[in-house]
Design a protein around this motif. Structure first.
Motif, PDB file in Angstrom:
ATOM      1  N   TYR A 297       0.896  -1.082  -0.533  1.00 26.18           N
ATOM      2  CA  TYR A 297       0.173  -0.114  -0.125  1.00 26.18           C
ATOM      3  C   TYR A 297       0.736   1.621  -0.244  1.00 26.18           C
ATOM      4  O   TYR A 297       0.526   2.419  -0.831  1.00 26.18           O
ATOM      5  N   HIS A 298       1.931   1.057   0.685  1.00 27.95           N
ATOM      6  CA  HIS A 298       3.062   2.377   0.784  1.00 27.95           C
ATOM      7  C   HIS A 298       3.545   2.813  -0.791  1.00 27.95           C
ATOM      8  O   HIS A 298       3.762   3.764  -0.921  1.00 27.95           O
ATOM      9  N   ARG A 299       3.873   1.298  -1.111  1.00 33.06           N
ATOM     10  CA  ARG A 299       4.147   1.974  -2.443  1.00 33.06           C
ATOM     11  C   ARG A 299       2.922   2.246  -3.884  1.00 33.06           C
ATOM     12  O   ARG A 299       3.722   2.832  -4.409  1.00 33.06           O
ATOM     13  N   LEU A 300       1.999   1.794  -3.296  1.00 32.12           N
ATOM     14  CA  LEU A 300       1.060   2.546  -3.795  1.00 32.12           C
ATOM     15  C   LEU A 300       0.859   3.965  -3.974  1.00 32.12           C
ATOM     16  O   LEU A 300       0.355   4.371  -4.732  1.00 32.12           O
ATOM     17  N   GLY A 301       1.816   4.820  -2.868  1.00 29.47           N
ATOM     18  CA  GLY A 301       1.223   5.929  -2.619  1.00 29.47           C
ATOM     19  C   GLY A 301       0.360   6.031  -1.277  1.00 29.47           C
ATOM     20  O   GLY A 301      -0.370   7.642  -1.237  1.00 29.47           O
ATOM     21  N   ALA A 302      -0.337   5.171  -0.785  1.00 29.85           N
ATOM     22  CA  ALA A 302      -1.174   5.405  -0.232  1.00 29.85           C
ATOM     23  C   ALA A 302      -0.300   5.637   1.878  1.00 29.85           C
ATOM     24  O   ALA A 302       0.692   5.559   1.513  1.00 29.85           O
ATOM     25  N   LYS A 303      -1.446   6.379   2.412  1.00 30.42           N
ATOM     26  CA  LYS A 303      -0.770   6.787   3.393  1.00 30.42           C
ATOM     27  C   LYS A 303      -1.702   6.290   4.807  1.00 30.42           C
ATOM     28  O   LYS A 303      -2.292   5.897   4.864  1.00 30.42           O
ATOM     29  N   GLU A 304      -1.118   5.871   5.615  1.00 27.51           N
ATOM     30  CA  GLU A 304      -1.295   5.354   6.951  1.00 27.51           C
ATOM     31  C   GLU A 304      -2.124   6.577   7.482  1.00 27.51           C
ATOM     32  O   GLU A 304      -1.538   7.387   8.006  1.00 27.51           O
ATOM     33  N   ASN A 305      -3.435   5.887   7.853  1.00 29.79           N
ATOM     34  CA  ASN A 305      -4.078   7.057   9.294  1.00 29.79           C
ATOM     35  C   ASN A 305      -3.849   7.225  10.447  1.00 29.79           C
ATOM     36  O   ASN A 305      -4.297   6.507  10.947  1.00 29.79           O
TER      37      ASN A 305
END
Length: 153
Positions: free
Chosen positions: A135-143
Motif C-alpha cells: 500500500y505504501h508503494r501505491l502511495g497510500a498513507k497510514e492514518n
C-alpha cells in the motif's frame, strides 16, 4: 509464471470462486474460526440484493479467479461525498508478484472517481508487513489520527 489477467466486475456465476478466495483470506488473516460466509451468502448478498451489500472486482486468468477486491460505499461523509471502504483484497498465492493487486487497486480507484468519492479507506493487520509495503508503494498513507474500535453484539 506470467499471466494475462482481465480485471472486471464480478458476476453472480463467480460467487463460488469469490467465496473460495474469501476463505483463503480468512485462513491467511487467522479468523477462519469465525468465518461464516458461504457461496450462497456471496451470491445473495453481492448479486441478488438491490442494492448489494458489497461489490467486487476480480482478476481472471483463463477462467480462474486469481484475485478479488471486495468493497462497499460509505454514502455519507463530512465532505458530502461518498467514500469507498475496501473490505478485502486477496490474490491467490499462485498469482502473487504479477501486479494483480495493483491492477485491482487501480480498478477501485477508477470506480471511486466515477462515483465522485472523496477517498478509499481500509485496514491492514499490523503483522501484515508485505501488505503495508504494498500500500505504501501505491502511495497510500497510514492514518494515525484514528484508532479502530469494535463492539461485538
Amino acid at each position: 509464471m506470467s499471466i494475462n489477467s482481465i480485471i472486471r466486475k464480478a458476476i453472480e456465476s463467480d460467487s463460488e470462486k469469490i467465496w473460495f478466495l474469501m476463505e483463503q483470506l480468512a485462513i491467511f488473516e487467522n479468523y477462519i474460526d469465525s468465518f461464516e460466509i458461504t457461496p450462497e451468502i456471496v451470491k445473495e448478498s453481492g448479486f441478488r440484493k438491490s442494492p448489494p451489500d458489497f461489490y467486487c472486482w476480480v482478476a481472471e486468468d483463463e477462467g480462474k479467479i486469481a484475485g478479488i477486491l471486495v468493497y462497499y460505499f460509505l454514502p455519507y461523509t463530512a465532505e458530502n461525498r461518498p467514500s469507498i471502504y475496501m473490505k478485502e483484497l486477496y490474490v491467490d498465492e499462485n498469482y502473487r508478484g504479477q501486479k494483480i493487486g495493483e491492477q485491482l487497486m487501480d480498478a477501485l480507484k477508477a470506480e471511486a472517481k466515477r462515483n465522485n468519492c472523496s477517498q478509499i479507506k481500509w485496514t491492514v493487520a499490523p503483522w501484515n508487513n508485505a501488505g503495508q509495503r504494498f500500500y505504501h508503494r501505491l502511495g497510500a498513507k497510514e492514518n494515525k489520527d484514528w484508532l479502530n474500535y469494535e463492539w461485538n453484539v
